[in-house]
Enzyme design. Structure first.
Site, short mmCIF file in Angstrom:
data_model
loop_
_atom_site.label_atom_id
_atom_site.label_comp_id
_atom_site.label_asym_id
_atom_site.label_seq_id
_atom_site.Cartn_x
_atom_site.Cartn_y
_atom_site.Cartn_z
N VAL A 51 5.02 5.29 -10.84
CA VAL A 51 4.96 6.15 -9.66
C VAL A 51 5.15 5.34 -8.38
CG1 VAL A 51 2.48 6.06 -9.23
CG2 VAL A 51 3.74 8.14 -8.70
N SER A 52 4.96 4.02 -8.47
CA SER A 52 5.11 3.16 -7.30
C SER A 52 6.56 3.11 -6.83
CB SER A 52 4.63 1.75 -7.61
OG SER A 52 3.29 1.77 -7.96
N HIS A 53 6.73 3.00 -5.53
CA HIS A 53 8.06 2.89 -4.94
C HIS A 53 8.15 1.57 -4.19
CE1 HIS A 53 9.33 7.31 -5.06
NE2 HIS A 53 8.23 7.21 -5.76
N PRO A 54 9.34 0.99 -4.15
CA PRO A 54 9.48 -0.25 -3.38
C PRO A 54 9.26 0.03 -1.89
CG PRO A 54 11.62 0.51 -4.16
CD PRO A 54 10.59 1.41 -4.77
#
Length: 152
Positions: free
Chosen positions: A63-66
């Site tokens: 779910v993490s985004h850069p």
């Protein structure tokens, strides 16, 4: 109340989770862990005899985004061949591990990379953001841990 086994939820063939919800679903695993997709590099590992009730969500590391670019939006979703390319800048893809005989109660949420120990009871609407030891009852506002759940 509807009760169903969640067959593809576990990794390594260990799992035997039971989901109890208010409505039927074509894919309970996708409902419980909506961000664990085919391009995900992390795993969701569950022990035996877990009980998961309605509204529980397990958030995967995917779910993490850069956040190092010009936008946190995941532009790679427009080109499925590039979807794996965004994983490298994020890093830290830890597996989420749920021990044996764990009870995740109504609308609790498990954050990415957390380990929940054996026999743990996670109370209503609790957000689990750190490791949980074996056999506690986790609940309350503010969150408290009662170490005296069932012991083997």
């Amino acid at each position: 109340m509807v009760g169903y086994a969640v067959p593809r939820f576990a990794s390594g063939g260990r799992g035997s989770c039971r989901y109890s919800g208010f409505e039927a679903s074509p894919d309970y695993a996708a409902d419980l862990a909506p961000y664990l997709h085919s391009a995900a590099t992390e795993r969701l590992i569950s022990g035996k005899f877990c009980q998961i009730t309605h509204g529980v969500r397990i958030i995967a590391s995917s779910v993490s985004h850069p956040i190092s670019g010009f936008s946190a939006f995941l532009f790679e979703v427009f080109n499925p061949e590039m979807i794996r390319s965004y994983a490298a800048p994020i890093g830290n893809r830890r597996d989420t591990i749920i021990g044996n005989d764990v009870w995740l109660v109504f609308e609790s949420m498990v954050m990415p990379g957390v380990r929940i120990g054996n026999g743990a009871i996670i109370a209503v609407r609790i957000v689990v953001a750190a490791a949980v030891t074996d056999y506690p009852i986790v609940g309350g506002t503010p969150r408290s841990v009662d170490p005296y759940s069932l012991r083997p």
